[in-house]
Scaffold this motif. Structure first.
Motif, PDB file in Angstrom:
ATOM      1  N   VAL A   9       2.205  67.620  19.190  1.00  0.00           N
ATOM      2  CA  VAL A   9       3.632  67.945  19.232  1.00  0.00           C
ATOM      3  C   VAL A   9       4.180  67.787  17.824  1.00  0.00           C
ATOM      4  O   VAL A   9       4.048  66.726  17.217  1.00  0.00           O
ATOM      5  N   ASP A  10       4.773  68.848  17.299  1.00  0.00           N
ATOM      6  CA  ASP A  10       5.285  68.811  15.922  1.00  0.00           C
ATOM      7  C   ASP A  10       4.196  68.404  14.932  1.00  0.00           C
ATOM      8  O   ASP A  10       4.436  67.630  13.997  1.00  0.00           O
ATOM      9  N   ASP A  11       2.982  68.910  15.191  1.00  0.00           N
ATOM     10  CA  ASP A  11       1.851  68.642  14.305  1.00  0.00           C
ATOM     11  C   ASP A  11       1.519  67.155  14.201  1.00  0.00           C
ATOM     12  O   ASP A  11       1.039  66.684  13.162  1.00  0.00           O
ATOM     13  N   THR A  12       1.778  66.386  15.254  1.00  0.00           N
ATOM     14  CA  THR A  12       1.416  64.973  15.257  1.00  0.00           C
ATOM     15  C   THR A  12       0.526  64.665  16.468  1.00  0.00           C
ATOM     16  O   THR A  12       0.521  65.402  17.447  1.00  0.00           O
ATOM     17  N   ILE A  13      -0.200  63.571  16.358  1.00  0.00           N
ATOM     18  CA  ILE A  13      -1.080  63.111  17.436  1.00  0.00           C
ATOM     19  C   ILE A  13      -0.544  61.791  17.958  1.00  0.00           C
ATOM     20  O   ILE A  13      -0.300  60.859  17.186  1.00  0.00           O
ATOM     21  N   GLY A  14      -0.341  61.701  19.264  1.00  0.00           N
ATOM     22  CA  GLY A  14       0.119  60.457  19.877  1.00  0.00           C
ATOM     23  C   GLY A  14      -0.559  60.232  21.206  1.00  0.00           C
ATOM     24  O   GLY A  14      -1.507  60.929  21.566  1.00  0.00           O
ATOM     25  N   PHE A  15      -0.065  59.253  21.959  1.00  0.00           N
ATOM     26  CA  PHE A  15      -0.662  58.902  23.244  1.00  0.00           C
ATOM     27  C   PHE A  15       0.062  59.606  24.390  1.00  0.00           C
ATOM     28  O   PHE A  15       1.260  59.898  24.304  1.00  0.00           O
ATOM     29  N   HIS A  16      -0.671  59.856  25.473  1.00  0.00           N
ATOM     30  CA  HIS A  16      -0.043  60.357  26.681  1.00  0.00           C
ATOM     31  C   HIS A  16       1.009  59.365  27.166  1.00  0.00           C
ATOM     32  O   HIS A  16       0.868  58.143  26.988  1.00  0.00           O
ATOM     33  N   GLU A  17       2.034  59.865  27.832  1.00  0.00           N
ATOM     34  CA  GLU A  17       3.137  59.013  28.263  1.00  0.00           C
ATOM     35  C   GLU A  17       2.693  57.934  29.245  1.00  0.00           C
ATOM     36  O   GLU A  17       3.268  56.839  29.281  1.00  0.00           O
ATOM     37  N   GLU A  18       1.687  58.226  30.069  1.00  0.00           N
ATOM     38  CA  GLU A  18       1.268  57.241  31.071  1.00  0.00           C
ATOM     39  C   GLU A  18       0.472  56.086  30.474  1.00  0.00           C
ATOM     40  O   GLU A  18       0.182  55.095  31.144  1.00  0.00           O
ATOM     41  N   ILE A  19       0.091  56.187  29.205  1.00  0.00           N
ATOM     42  CA  ILE A  19      -0.597  55.095  28.518  1.00  0.00           C
ATOM     43  C   ILE A  19       0.477  54.178  27.936  1.00  0.00           C
ATOM     44  O   ILE A  19       1.145  54.516  26.958  1.00  0.00           O
ATOM     45  N   LYS A  20       0.649  53.002  28.558  1.00  0.00           N
ATOM     46  CA  LYS A  20       1.773  52.131  28.194  1.00  0.00           C
ATOM     47  C   LYS A  20       1.369  50.951  27.316  1.00  0.00           C
ATOM     48  O   LYS A  20       2.165  50.472  26.519  1.00  0.00           O
ATOM     49  N   ASP A  21       0.152  50.427  27.508  1.00  0.00           N
ATOM     50  CA  ASP A  21      -0.200  49.195  26.803  1.00  0.00           C
ATOM     51  C   ASP A  21      -1.721  49.058  26.677  1.00  0.00           C
ATOM     52  O   ASP A  21      -2.474  49.960  27.064  1.00  0.00           O
ATOM     53  N   LEU A  22      -2.144  47.909  26.141  1.00  0.00           N
ATOM     54  CA  LEU A  22      -3.569  47.636  25.920  1.00  0.00           C
ATOM     55  C   LEU A  22      -4.369  47.754  27.210  1.00  0.00           C
ATOM     56  O   LEU A  22      -5.457  48.347  27.223  1.00  0.00           O
ATOM     57  N   ALA A  23      -3.850  47.213  28.315  1.00  0.00           N
ATOM     58  CA  ALA A  23      -4.590  47.237  29.584  1.00  0.00           C
ATOM     59  C   ALA A  23      -4.865  48.660  30.043  1.00  0.00           C
ATOM     60  O   ALA A  23      -5.936  48.940  30.603  1.00  0.00           O
ATOM     61  N   ASP A  24      -3.915  49.573  29.799  1.00  0.00           N
ATOM     62  CA  ASP A  24      -4.125  50.974  30.190  1.00  0.00           C
ATOM     63  C   ASP A  24      -5.280  51.598  29.399  1.00  0.00           C
ATOM     64  O   ASP A  24      -6.085  52.355  29.953  1.00  0.00           O
ATOM     65  N   ILE A  25      -5.342  51.291  28.104  1.00  0.00           N
ATOM     66  CA  ILE A  25      -6.433  51.830  27.278  1.00  0.00           C
ATOM     67  C   ILE A  25      -7.772  51.254  27.741  1.00  0.00           C
ATOM     68  O   ILE A  25      -8.762  51.983  27.893  1.00  0.00           O
ATOM     69  N   GLU A  26      -7.797  49.954  27.982  1.00  0.00           N
ATOM     70  CA  GLU A  26      -9.037  49.318  28.443  1.00  0.00           C
ATOM     71  C   GLU A  26      -9.489  49.899  29.782  1.00  0.00           C
ATOM     72  O   GLU A  26     -10.684  50.164  29.979  1.00  0.00           O
ATOM     73  N   ASP A  27      -8.539  50.105  30.697  1.00  0.00           N
ATOM     74  CA  ASP A  27      -8.901  50.654  32.006  1.00  0.00           C
ATOM     75  C   ASP A  27      -9.466  52.058  31.877  1.00  0.00           C
ATOM     76  O   ASP A  27     -10.453  52.406  32.544  1.00  0.00           O
ATOM     77  N   ARG A  28      -8.863  52.882  31.034  1.00  0.00           N
ATOM     78  CA  ARG A  28      -9.377  54.242  30.827  1.00  0.00           C
ATOM     79  C   ARG A  28     -10.810  54.190  30.283  1.00  0.00           C
ATOM     80  O   ARG A  28     -11.681  54.967  30.691  1.00  0.00           O
ATOM     81  N   TYR A  29     -11.031  53.290  29.344  1.00  0.00           N
ATOM     82  CA  TYR A  29     -12.362  53.125  28.750  1.00  0.00           C
ATOM     83  C   TYR A  29     -13.372  52.690  29.807  1.00  0.00           C
ATOM     84  O   TYR A  29     -14.464  53.272  29.939  1.00  0.00           O
ATOM     85  N   PHE A  30     -13.010  51.684  30.591  1.00  0.00           N
ATOM     86  CA  PHE A  30     -13.915  51.193  31.622  1.00  0.00           C
ATOM     87  C   PHE A  30     -14.202  52.265  32.677  1.00  0.00           C
ATOM     88  O   PHE A  30     -15.337  52.416  33.141  1.00  0.00           O
ATOM     89  N   GLU A  31     -13.176  53.009  33.070  1.00  0.00           N
ATOM     90  CA  GLU A  31     -13.362  54.040  34.092  1.00  0.00           C
ATOM     91  C   GLU A  31     -14.308  55.134  33.602  1.00  0.00           C
ATOM     92  O   GLU A  31     -15.161  55.634  34.357  1.00  0.00           O
ATOM     93  N   LEU A  32     -14.155  55.507  32.334  1.00  0.00           N
ATOM     94  CA  LEU A  32     -15.061  56.505  31.754  1.00  0.00           C
ATOM     95  C   LEU A  32     -16.501  56.020  31.801  1.00  0.00           C
ATOM     96  O   LEU A  32     -17.410  56.736  32.249  1.00  0.00           O
ATOM     97  N   MET A  33     -16.736  54.772  31.369  1.00  0.00           N
ATOM     98  CA  MET A  33     -18.097  54.266  31.272  1.00  0.00           C
ATOM     99  C   MET A  33     -18.687  53.962  32.645  1.00  0.00           C
ATOM    100  O   MET A  33     -19.902  54.121  32.856  1.00  0.00           O
TER     101      MET A  33
END
Length: 420
Positions: free
Chosen positions: A357-381
């Motif tokens: 968006v506007d030539d920038t890279i950011g996070f999806h809106e549903e990613i709120k905090d550290l736990a969300d990133i960790e959960d996504r990582y764990f679910e993938l693996m």
């Protein structure tokens, strides 16, 4: 002013060739699960480099897990250690990464006048053309009698390890630092016991046995103890195994003559978890996930969470990698950009990032905090590893594989249960 020199060590190959020479030319191969003795006289080689010129880069490549004996000398040396993990075939390809890094260095503005390759062999012959095209001198250092003759001829100058006055620091028996028959038999017995408990039958198909051994020791190879095929190894264990081949069945079956062994001790369970963790990373690699060191991955997630907390956006993934490298090097000074890129590539597969968006890279809106990133990582693996195993997941081993620590086992099990 003395010439500037860039030094690239194929450390594993140098260690192996010194032990090969000590073993009367019989090839020696490092097994990552067996601690290696201190063989290489590192200080001698560093002193030689200082005499030759001004060292601008000094980089050593290996799977460092079995080389803890070198920790003290390397910890005090002005060098950069590059950690490389085995591929899904159990092989660590140092030459590919080293060659790519030499090429990148030669294209930099501050390239050295001389490139020194320590421990190289025939797989580095292509470097001759690459280096000479840049008008740079190529020097090799290797072990006399076991270094490839074509590689020696490819270098502008070649020095033999012993002629530099460097010592061979280990003169003990090689049986203590390599796969031997007794260890192979112990691995076989443990694997058979595990398979009996899992399948609930004492007769185990041959095709299931070697994968169970490799889960304990990813570098098991019957060729290291003189067998041309795994079936030959099994047939030779008649005091341990009974064999049968029923009519109409493609594979023979084996059972332990004395039945399965008793439950493993706590120390054995820890070792088994470590071996399983290595196996799980190999499975991930087969599924297209190129993992960095688990500790780096886990710390990298913290760095990305800090980007999220501070609402930082970036204009390119290269910009993300540079900032991540800067922050991680506060705790890991020798960390390479390659490992940092692997962190980002794994997280990209977790669908953390929103479209530009506007030539920038950011996070999806549903990613709120550290736990969300960790959960996504764990679910993938969990999906990439767990869905490609015949046996139930060992969550302690999976936690070790993903974070470098067993303390996420309960969380992984809970996530896996939710998915089911």
């Amino acid at each position: 002013m003395p010439d500037s020199i860039a030094i690239f060590w194929d450390f594993t190959q140098l260690h192996e060739t010194l032990l090969t020479a000590a073993n009367n030319g019989n090839p020696y191969r490092v097994t990552p699960t067996i601690d290696q003795p201190e063989v290489v006289d590192i200080n001698c080689l560093l002193s030689y480099a200082d005499e030759v010129g001004r060292v601008v880069l000094n980089r050593l490549y290996a799977d460092w897990r079995p080389f803890s004996s070198y920790a003290e000398v390397l910890g005090e040396a002005p060098v950069e250690l590059i950690q490389l993990f085995p591929n899904n075939m159990g092989q660590t390809s140092v030459s590919r990464q080293l060659t790519a890094d030499v090429t990148a260095h030669l294209q930099s503005a501050d390239r050295a006048d001389t490139v020194v390759i320590i421990g190289g062999g025939s797989e580095y012959r292509q470097l001759r053309q690459i280096v000479r095209e840049q008008g740079v001198k190529l020097v090799g250092i290797g072990v006399e009698s076991v270094t490839d003759a074509f590689w020696i001829e490819s270098c502008d100058d070649f020095k033999f390890y012993d002629q530099l006055g460097c010592a061979r620091l280990y003169t003990g028996p090689l049986d203590d630092v390599s796969l031997d028959s007794e260890r192979a038999r112990a691995l076989l017995t443990a694997a058979m016991s595990q398979l009996v408990r899992y399948y609930g039958t004492e007769w185990i198909q041959q095709v299931r046995i070697k994968p169970a051994i490799i889960r304990q020791d990813p570098d098991f190879d019957e060729g290291l103890i003189g067998y041309e095929a795994f079936s030959h190894f099994l047939r030779d264990q008649s005091d341990l195994l009974e064999r049968r081949h029923r009519e109409g069945e493609q594979e023979p079956e084996y059972r332990l003559i004395d039945g399965p062994t008793e439950a493993a001790s706590p120390a054995d369970r820890v070792r088994n978890s470590e071996h399983l963790a290595t196996y799980y990373l190999r499975v991930a690699g087969q599924q297209g996930i190129r993992m960095p060191d688990p500790v780096i991955m886990w710390e990298g997630i913290d760095v990305y969470a800090s980007f999220l907390a501070d609402n930082i956006t970036f204009h390119s993934f290269s910009e993300i990698d540079q900032e991540c490298l800067r922050l991680l090097r506060e705790d890991f000074p020798t960390l390479s950009m390659t490992e940092v890129k692997k962190v980002r590539q794994v997280l990209f597969k977790c669908f953390l990032f929103r479209p530009s968006v506007d030539d920038t890279i950011g996070f999806h809106e549903e990613i709120k905090d550290l736990a969300d990133i960790e959960d996504r990582y764990f679910e993938l693996m969990l999906a990439r590893i767990g869905n490609n195993l015949d046996e139930p997941l060992d969550y302690t081993a999976l936690s070790l594989a993903l974070t470098g620590n067993p303390d996420q086992a309960d969380r992984l099990e809970a996530l896996d249960t939710e998915e089911e």
